[in-house]
Design an enzyme around this catalytic site. Structure first.
Site, PDB file in Angstrom:
ATOM      1  N   TYR A 224       0.822  -1.208   0.000  1.00  0.00           N
ATOM      2  CA  TYR A 224       0.000   0.000   0.000  1.00  0.00           C
ATOM      3  C   TYR A 224       0.864   1.269   0.000  1.00  0.00           C
ATOM      4  O   TYR A 224       0.418   2.318  -0.466  1.00  0.00           O
ATOM      5  CB  TYR A 224      -0.911   0.044   1.240  1.00  0.00           C
ATOM      6  CG  TYR A 224      -2.249  -0.617   1.047  1.00  0.00           C
ATOM      7  CD1 TYR A 224      -2.339  -1.946   0.656  1.00  0.00           C
ATOM      8  CD2 TYR A 224      -3.435   0.080   1.267  1.00  0.00           C
ATOM      9  CE1 TYR A 224      -3.562  -2.559   0.488  1.00  0.00           C
ATOM     10  CE2 TYR A 224      -4.668  -0.527   1.109  1.00  0.00           C
ATOM     11  CZ  TYR A 224      -4.734  -1.845   0.721  1.00  0.00           C
ATOM     12  OH  TYR A 224      -5.947  -2.440   0.568  1.00  0.00           O
TER      13      TYR A 224
ATOM     14  N   LYS B  45       3.211 -15.184   1.781  1.00  0.00           N
ATOM     15  CA  LYS B  45       3.552 -16.033   0.643  1.00  0.00           C
ATOM     16  C   LYS B  45       5.068 -16.216   0.643  1.00  0.00           C
ATOM     17  O   LYS B  45       5.774 -15.749  -0.262  1.00  0.00           O
ATOM     18  CB  LYS B  45       3.069 -15.371  -0.662  1.00  0.00           C
ATOM     19  CG  LYS B  45       1.568 -15.420  -0.869  1.00  0.00           C
ATOM     20  CD  LYS B  45       1.074 -16.751  -1.413  1.00  0.00           C
ATOM     21  CE  LYS B  45       1.494 -16.953  -2.852  1.00  0.00           C
ATOM     22  NZ  LYS B  45       1.096 -18.326  -3.338  1.00  0.00           N
TER      23      LYS B  45
ATOM     24  N   ASP C 203      -2.775 -17.986   0.215  1.00  0.00           N
ATOM     25  CA  ASP C 203      -3.782 -18.589  -0.674  1.00  0.00           C
ATOM     26  C   ASP C 203      -4.409 -19.821  -0.022  1.00  0.00           C
ATOM     27  O   ASP C 203      -5.627 -20.009  -0.041  1.00  0.00           O
ATOM     28  CB  ASP C 203      -3.174 -18.923  -2.057  1.00  0.00           C
ATOM     29  CG  ASP C 203      -1.918 -19.789  -1.979  1.00  0.00           C
ATOM     30  OD1 ASP C 203      -1.324 -19.906  -0.884  1.00  0.00           O
ATOM     31  OD2 ASP C 203      -1.537 -20.363  -3.025  1.00  0.00           O
TER      32      ASP C 203
ATOM     33  N   ASP D 200      -6.377  -7.187   3.668  1.00  0.00           N
ATOM     34  CA  ASP D 200      -7.514  -6.543   3.016  1.00  0.00           C
ATOM     35  C   ASP D 200      -8.415  -7.610   2.397  1.00  0.00           C
ATOM     36  O   ASP D 200      -9.630  -7.622   2.596  1.00  0.00           O
ATOM     37  CB  ASP D 200      -6.982  -5.575   1.944  1.00  0.00           C
ATOM     38  CG  ASP D 200      -8.098  -4.803   1.272  1.00  0.00           C
ATOM     39  OD1 ASP D 200      -9.031  -4.372   1.973  1.00  0.00           O
ATOM     40  OD2 ASP D 200      -8.043  -4.639   0.037  1.00  0.00           O
TER      41      ASP D 200
ATOM     42  N   ASP E  37     -12.206  -9.286   4.033  1.00  0.00           N
ATOM     43  CA  ASP E  37     -13.489  -9.264   3.312  1.00  0.00           C
ATOM     44  C   ASP E  37     -14.052 -10.675   3.215  1.00  0.00           C
ATOM     45  O   ASP E  37     -15.250 -10.894   3.390  1.00  0.00           O
ATOM     46  CB  ASP E  37     -13.317  -8.702   1.886  1.00  0.00           C
ATOM     47  CG  ASP E  37     -13.623  -7.208   1.823  1.00  0.00           C
ATOM     48  OD1 ASP E  37     -13.492  -6.535   2.861  1.00  0.00           O
ATOM     49  OD2 ASP E  37     -13.991  -6.723   0.737  1.00  0.00           O
TER      50      ASP E  37
END
Ligand code: IPM
Ligand code: MG
Length: 368
Positions: free
Chosen positions: A142, A192, A225, A249, A253
């Site tokens: 970000y 990751k 993932d 983020d 959600d």
């Protein structure tokens, strides 16, 4: 002790409507529970852009730095889509997070019993779900440099940089471990590390902090993932999840929608303690500005009300009042009151945004 101060930034879309319901709760608590706040209100996002040509005025930024807590509604809307990136409504929110250094974003995903049927997953997968995502909020892709769009030869190239320092990982890991100590003592860290060096460092630092200072915490690591997959397969395996800004983020959600009630979920963004011992703090609902339903009395004010409950707990040392407020919310849901986002069950009572706020105040009054 001086009266605690609260800066309210309703923002755009449904922000002002849901915040009006929080104001009712604040007023009620002032009048009936001896809990007074020095409340000020200002603009953020598109509303600030309309008034000042910037999504966050410097004076508002300065105020946010001084108060004990900031409560924000939502920012953004199609009206602002064409604006230059640097003045988009979201930049106002990102500036608040960055300049207040709110590095730990707490996003609980909790399934309310009365609403378990709203999940897209089977009821037994989500009933009783209570997990806490701790998202790093002031670094990573970000904010990393270099960033931008430039031209190479005859085509454009877009760049963002994922960058984490050891100390940035260290402090958010500590936030997660501290929270886990008050919950089930379990943390799962997601990155990751199989493809990103920043992920390798993330994993190492989180493990080091655990081994050095939190040996009582059960720590596991997962690729983000696979974490997304596990979250939909059997979310109840998790207690606290700690992850970086971008993965956080996405995963928050996902976790929010598992509960079937995006309109219900609050969040807290916390920084380092101030002189008075309180953390720098901003509270906001997880949902966005929902411009499509703004101004129609359809918005669910519960996420914003529960964000205020988090403020009571984390900024104002009023854990008991926070619990009372959360119980009032559960009670109106158990009574079958539903805003437009939660309609569909038989026997539910449809209510408007403001009727929902009034009902929660009435429950508070009845329990006092
Ligand atoms: C969130 C939102 C923000 C983010 C946007 C509005 C900048 O999606 O708080 O999750 O990407 O962090
Ligand atoms: Mg988001």
């Amino acid at each position: 002790m001086s009266t605690p101060s609260l800066l309210i930034l309703p923002g755009d879309g449904i922000g002002p409507e849901v915040m009006a319901e929080v104001r009712k709760i604040i007023d009620w608590m002032g009048a009936n529970r001896g809990l007074a706040f020095e409340v000020s209100e200002d603009l953020v996002g598109g509303a600030a852009y309309d008034a000042h040509g910037t999504p966050l005025h410097d004076d508002t930024m300065a105020k946010a730095q001084e108060v004990d807590a900031v409560l924000l509604g939502a920012v953004g809307g199609p009206k602002y889509d064409a604006l230059d990136f640097s003045v988009k409504p979201e930049r106002g929110l990102l500036r608040l997070r960055k300049e207040m250094d709110l590095y730990a974003n707490l996003r609980p995903a909790q399934c309310f019993d009365a609403l378990a049927d709203f999940s897209s997953l089977k009821k037994d997968v989500v009933a009783g779900l209570d997990i806490m995502i701790v998202r790093e909020l002031t670094s990573g892709v970000y904010f990393g440099e270099p960033r931008g769009i430039h031209t190479e030869g005859n085509e454009r190239v877009g760049i963002n940089t994922q960058r984490y320092t050891e100390s940035e990982i260290d402090r958010v890991a500590r936030s997660a471990f501290e929270l886990a100590r008050k919950r089930d003592g379990k943390v799962c860290s997601m990155e990751k590390a199989n493809v990103m060096e920043s992920g390798i460092l993330w994993r190492e630092v989180v493990q080091e902090v655990r081994d050095k200072d939190y040996p009582d915490i059960e720590l596991s690591h997962m690729y983000a993932d696979a974490g997304a997959m596990q979250l939909t397969r059997w979310p109840k395996q998790f207690d606290v999840i700690v992850t970086d800004n971008l993965f956080g983020d996405l995963l928050s959600d996902l976790a929010a929608m598992l509960t079937g009630s995006l309109g219900m979920l609050p969040s807290a963004s916390l920084g380092a303690p101030m002189e008075n011992g309180r953390p720098k703090a901003l509270y906001e609902p997880v949902h966005g500005s929902a411009p499509d339903i703004a101004g129609q009395g359809k918005a669910n004010p519960i996420a914003c009300i529960l964000s205020f409950a988090m403020a009571l707990r984390y900024s104002f040392d009023q854990g008991e009042e926070a619990t009372r407020l959360e119980q009032a919310v559960e009670a109106v849901l158990a009574d079958g009151l539903r805003t437009a986002d939660l309609l569909g069950e038989e026997g539910a009572t449809p209510v408007s945004t403001s009727e929902m706020g009034d009902a929660i105040v009435a429950k508070l009054a009845a329990s006092a």
